[in-house]
Design a protein around this motif. Structure first.
Motif, short mmCIF file in Angstrom:
data_model
loop_
_atom_site.label_atom_id
_atom_site.label_comp_id
_atom_site.label_asym_id
_atom_site.label_seq_id
_atom_site.Cartn_x
_atom_site.Cartn_y
_atom_site.Cartn_z
N ILE A 17 0.69 -1.23 -0.09
CA ILE A 17 -0.05 -0.10 0.10
C ILE A 17 1.01 1.39 -0.18
N SER A 18 1.89 1.34 0.70
CA SER A 18 2.85 2.26 0.78
C SER A 18 3.89 2.43 -0.53
N SER A 19 3.82 1.37 -1.34
CA SER A 19 4.69 1.51 -2.47
C SER A 19 4.39 2.48 -3.46
N THR A 20 3.12 3.18 -3.38
CA THR A 20 2.67 4.08 -4.34
C THR A 20 2.13 5.25 -3.52
N ARG A 21 2.63 5.32 -2.49
CA ARG A 21 2.10 6.48 -1.55
C ARG A 21 2.79 6.73 -0.49
N PRO A 22 3.12 7.77 0.09
CA PRO A 22 3.91 7.88 1.35
C PRO A 22 2.94 7.80 2.59
N LYS A 23 3.40 7.40 3.65
CA LYS A 23 2.74 6.58 4.62
C LYS A 23 1.85 7.55 5.32
N PRO A 24 2.14 8.83 5.47
CA PRO A 24 0.89 9.96 5.92
C PRO A 24 -0.30 9.89 4.94
N MET A 25 -0.12 9.38 3.64
CA MET A 25 -1.15 9.81 2.71
C MET A 25 -2.02 8.42 2.79
N VAL A 26 -1.82 7.43 3.31
CA VAL A 26 -2.50 6.13 3.51
C VAL A 26 -3.88 6.52 4.13
N PRO A 27 -4.87 6.32 3.51
CA PRO A 27 -6.20 6.65 3.64
C PRO A 27 -7.23 5.66 4.70
N ASN A 33 -4.66 9.98 6.38
CA ASN A 33 -4.29 10.47 7.60
C ASN A 33 -3.69 11.63 7.90
N LEU A 34 -2.88 12.24 6.90
CA LEU A 34 -2.27 13.47 7.05
C LEU A 34 -3.52 14.53 7.24
N GLN A 35 -4.66 14.27 6.34
CA GLN A 35 -5.70 15.32 6.69
C GLN A 35 -6.37 15.14 8.01
N TYR A 36 -6.37 14.02 8.49
CA TYR A 36 -7.03 13.96 9.70
C TYR A 36 -6.15 14.89 10.85
N ILE A 105 4.36 15.37 15.95
CA ILE A 105 3.60 14.42 15.60
C ILE A 105 3.93 13.47 14.44
N TYR A 106 3.96 12.36 14.74
CA TYR A 106 4.56 11.34 13.72
C TYR A 106 3.22 11.22 12.73
N GLY A 107 3.63 11.12 11.41
CA GLY A 107 2.62 11.23 10.44
C GLY A 107 1.96 9.96 10.11
N ASP A 108 2.16 8.86 10.91
CA ASP A 108 1.48 7.87 10.87
C ASP A 108 0.66 7.52 12.17
N VAL A 109 0.37 8.51 12.90
CA VAL A 109 -0.50 8.42 14.03
C VAL A 109 -1.90 8.73 13.81
N ASN A 166 2.66 -1.72 29.95
CA ASN A 166 2.09 -1.68 28.88
C ASN A 166 1.75 -0.40 28.43
N LEU A 167 2.38 0.87 28.99
CA LEU A 167 2.40 2.33 28.83
C LEU A 167 3.45 2.47 27.86
N VAL A 168 2.99 3.11 26.69
CA VAL A 168 3.92 3.30 25.55
C VAL A 168 4.02 4.80 25.04
N ASP A 169 5.10 5.14 24.21
CA ASP A 169 5.32 6.47 23.64
C ASP A 169 4.28 6.46 22.38
N ALA A 170 3.26 7.38 22.33
CA ALA A 170 2.51 7.59 21.29
C ALA A 170 2.96 8.66 20.03
N GLY A 171 4.18 8.71 19.91
CA GLY A 171 4.52 9.46 18.88
C GLY A 171 4.02 10.88 18.72
N ILE A 172 3.87 11.52 19.83
CA ILE A 172 3.30 12.97 19.87
C ILE A 172 4.12 13.70 21.05
N TYR A 173 4.88 14.73 20.76
CA TYR A 173 5.46 15.22 21.82
C TYR A 173 5.44 16.99 21.68
#
Length: 413
Positions: A17-27, A33-36, A105-109, A166-173
């Protein structure tokens, strides 16, 4: 305050799926997701500019911003990484554009977390970094965080073999600009592995827990993409009922729908089609008579021929699935691939533009290797494969007994 979205990753685990689109553009439900993320930042008054740190397929992201987000009320700045710099190196590359504190913010969150909560938490402590954290079922995949009673991070370990919580880093700082001074410029630096642990040891990292009412998903794998669609459909179900049919979609009365289901604009559904729970059918997709869909994602402009069965699978854009095809077991089909009639595909990843003909079907065989060796192969396939496919599998196993790795990965017929 500036907000930095790290949008330069390759999204390797999301291929094809990410071969033809950047990961933040995965819908998710037809929206990148970038739009969200941008829509969430629009509500944060403190943010006056969004900085997009880009590298892989950055032209796709720029085109999307110019065409779809032209009316966005905040300034958007692009910062290109000349090479893959990883998360820490990418932050160093935006150093000249950020002020004292900035949001990262990580673009895949994929989340509905209110970023203002994190900003307020950072303003209320004396740390240089405040990280959003959340609880997950599989913490070994993430950066595991331990806190004291004052929410100061006392220990951080990236992807530990034996997580202690089970508490983890959410990729938002929220990060203070001083942190960037110690990151070398133009080098690959991992923020989670090389930067964050250093400041944790100094006692300068605090955490803010994402409330239980918010969802949070790292869109790292196809399974995560399934989960994001499930969560999004559950949210819509609470407001709009068990299924949504968008304007311009054609759905005959004899179509059986068991929600949650989302049918997007311009979709054409044939007669006698069955659409089961957690299926998303993207814009302008055609599903012909008596097809069967269950827990599947059809991104857009796909064609599913009559009597095809798609279950627990993802179709990229413009995929053609032939008549009587069976597609199951978390199969992922890249954009514009074509699967010819009467094929059975279990758990495969099919590259974009690939033509799967005759019995060149990818099948993931989940068997004990001892059961497929000569003289020990079951008469009937435990996975329910058609006899013609299974006979061929047994013949190959007889000629060259498969190793454990072959069993765990993919067979190519």
């Amino acid at each position: 305050m500036k907000a930095v979205i790290l949008a330069g990753g390759f999204g390797t685990r999301l291929r094809p799926i990410s071969s033809t689109r950047p990961k933040p553009m995965v819908p998710v439900l037809g929206k990148p997701n970038l739009q969200y993320i941008l829509e969430s930042l629009e509500k944060v008054q403190e943010i006056d500019e969004v900085i997009l740190s880009v590298h892989y397929m950055r032209g796709e992201i720029r085109e999307f911003i110019e065409e779809k987000m032209a009316d966005y009320p905040k300034d958007i700045r692009f910062v290109n990484d000349p090479m893959p710099l990883e998360t820490g190196g990418a932050l160093k590359n935006v150093e000249e554009y950020v002020s004292e504190d900035f949001l990262v913010i990580y673009g895949d969150v994929f989340t509905n977390f209110d970023f203002r909560e994190l900003i307020e938490a950072h303003e209320g402590n004396d740390g240089l970094i405040t990280v959003a954290v959340t609880k997950v079922y599989d913490p070994e995949k993430y950066g595991v965080v331990e806190l004291d009673d004052g929410n100061r991070v006392t220990h951080f370990e990236e992807k530990p073999h034996r997580p202690r919580t089970n508490l983890v880093d959410a990729g938002i700082y929220v990060v203070n600009r001083k942190v960037l001074e110690e990151i070398p410029k133009g080098k690959e630096v991992y923020f989670e592995r090389e930067v964050l642990p250093k400041y944790v040891a100094r006692g300068e990292v605090y955490a803010h827990k994402i409330p239980r009412g918010n969802y949070w998903i790292d869109l790292g794998t196809p399974e995560d993409l399934f989960y994001a669609h499930q969560v999004a459909m559950d949210e819509i179900t609470r407001e709009n009922g068990y299924f949504v049919v968008r304007e311009g979609a054609e759905v005959p009365e004899d179509v059986e729908i068991q929600g949650p289901v989302y049918i997007d604009e311009g979709v054409k559904i044939g007669h006698g089609v069955k659409i089961k729970a957690y299926t998303y059918i993207g814009p302008n997709t055609v599903v012909e008579d008596r097809a069967y869909l269950k827990r599947s994602i059809l991104i857009s402009h796909d064609v599913v021929r009559e009597r095809a069965e798609i279950k627990d699978s993802i179709l990229g854009e413009g995929v053609v699935v032939g008549k009587n095809v069976i597609l199951k077991e978390n199969a992922v089909v890249g954009d514009y691939a074509r699967i010819y009639d009467n094929l059975v595909i279990y758990g495969a990843k099919i590259l974009p533009w690939k033509k799967v003909e005759e019995y060149e079907a990818y099948i993931r065989i989940k068997l004990d290797p001892t059961k497929v060796r000569p003289g020990a192969t079951p008469e009937r396939c435990p996975l329910g494969l058609p006899e013609c496919i299974y006979t061929k599998f047994k013949a190959i196993a007889g000629e060259k007994p498969p190793c454990d790795e072959c069993i765990e990965n993919q067979w190519l017929f």
